[in-house]
Enzyme design. Structure first.
Site, PDB file in Angstrom:
ATOM      1  N   LYS A  97      43.957  32.157  36.626  1.00  0.00           N
ATOM      2  CA  LYS A  97      44.779  32.464  37.618  1.00  0.00           C
ATOM      3  C   LYS A  97      44.685  31.706  38.707  1.00  0.00           C
ATOM      4  O   LYS A  97      43.486  32.088  39.523  1.00  0.00           O
ATOM      5  CB  LYS A  97      44.875  34.094  37.764  1.00  0.00           C
ATOM      6  CG  LYS A  97      46.184  34.240  38.569  1.00  0.00           C
ATOM      7  CD  LYS A  97      46.393  35.916  38.878  1.00  0.00           C
ATOM      8  CE  LYS A  97      47.202  36.069  40.072  1.00  0.00           C
ATOM      9  NZ  LYS A  97      46.684  37.653  40.525  1.00  0.00           N
ATOM     10  N   THR A 207      46.530  47.229  42.040  1.00  0.00           N
ATOM     11  CA  THR A 207      46.355  48.291  42.899  1.00  0.00           C
ATOM     12  C   THR A 207      47.038  49.651  42.565  1.00  0.00           C
ATOM     13  O   THR A 207      46.484  50.725  42.688  1.00  0.00           O
ATOM     14  CB  THR A 207      47.015  47.936  44.375  1.00  0.00           C
ATOM     15  OG1 THR A 207      46.437  46.636  44.698  1.00  0.00           O
ATOM     16  CG2 THR A 207      46.553  48.902  45.588  1.00  0.00           C
TER      17      THR A 207
END
Lengths: 257, 73
Positions: A97, A207
């Protein structure tokens, strides 16, 4: 496999990608990964800290998961390429990524440098997943550069604000012949479901799971939200209207003359 | 002998190979990647790769971090 996501040379059944940051405890993270059903797990590469004993995080990632190292910490294409090569040398596969983030305050990516890194790494045989500000022209360049997908942000990293870039993401989904994976900013399963209803191929969440009161339970909730959104997309959502439309005939009421 | 390890200057009393260096540091060598002067050294080559004067060593490992980790160095 019914409705598999074909991506980066693999076939995925589950469309939730999960990040490994911010968990208070590695065991909690492992449980959350399992409950999420995610088959793709992102990890960061960092210098070893000789002062503190750190556990090897990989022992808490289910071995059947695909590891997707990210290039977080890179400020330009050159640094991202270096991190990607080092990650690949660890033997964790060829997925990477790309995160090129020179902005400290909002952690917004540098789309131009991301395109440059993608060109180089795709040419070296990596399956490249670039994290971008949702921009059609950038996404087209990434497609030409050989990216495996594009990963537009829904909102700045870690903000849990949801799909604030909805209209731009919709354009990418409609115009780019690559899987669109919404990454960053997704705070709740309902927001992940909205992204999937729009036709996103997958959603990456970190998160919102890691800092939930019960990360494992939230991971399971995201799994369901994403599955619901995907099924709704495949079912073809009904049209919206300005005015009411009765769902049964407005005749034949009881007791009318 | 002066070397740089993860950006910090260190002194080695004698030339040593990467494998022994990691062992001395007490580092679990699973999941570790090593760069010597910006060149990735495969794990199989650690015992025969000797760290020399002014060499720069980067010792890296995976840690938690989706999009959230920020460089600390």
């Amino acid at each position: 496999m019914e409705d598999a996501l074909k991506i980066g040379g693999k076939e995925l059944e589950n469309r939730l990608f999960i990040g490994t940051g911010k968990f208070s405890d590695n065991r909690l993270m492992e449980e959350a990964i399992r409950r999420s059903g995610a088959q793709v797990v992102t990890v960061a590469l960092r210098r070893i800290d000789f002062e503190s004993s750190q556990e090897n995080i990989l022992q808490y990632v289910p071995h059947e998961c695909i590891l997707m190292p990210n290039t977080s910490g890179a400020r330009n294409a050159g640094e991202a390429v270096r991190i990607a090569r080092v990650a690949k040398a660890s033997g964790c596969g060829n997925w990477v990524k790309i995160e090129v983030v020179p902005d400290h305050k909002y952690l917004l990516p540098d789309n131009d440098e991301t395109v440059k890194a993608t060109e180089i790494l795709a040419g070296e045989g990596f399956a490249v997943f670039p994290y971008i500000n949702p921009d059609l022209i950038t996404a087209k360049k990434l497609k030409d550069a050989g990216a495996a997908a594009v990963m537009p942000l829904g909102a700045p990293i870690g903000t849990n604000r949801g799909l604030e870039t909805r209209e731009m993401i919709r354009i990418l989904i409609n115009e780019i012949a690559l899987p669109v994976i919404v990454d960053a900013g997704i705070g709740k399963p309902s927001e992940a479901a909205q992204a999937m209803e729009m036709g996103a191929a997958a959603v990456l969440v970190n998160t919102a799971i890691a800092t939930a009161q019960d990360p494992a339970a939230m991971a399971a909730a995201f799994d369901l939200g994403i599955k619901a959104g995907r099924r709704a997309y495949l079912a073809g959502p009904a049209a919206t209207r300005e005015r009411a439309e009765a769902s049964s005939p407005l005749t034949g009421f009881l007791g009318r003359e | 002998m002066k070397i740089t390890v993860n950006g910090t200057k260190e002194t080695l009393s004698a030339p040593t190979d990467i494998d022994s260096f990691l062992q001395e540091k007490g580092i679990d060598r699973k999941g570790i990647v090593v760069e010597l002067n910006r060149e990735i050294i495969p794990q199989g080559d650690w015992p025969k790769t000797v760290i020399g004067e002014n060499d720069s060593l980067e010792i890296l490992r995976f840690m938690g971090g989706g999009a959230v980790a920020w460089r600390t160095h």
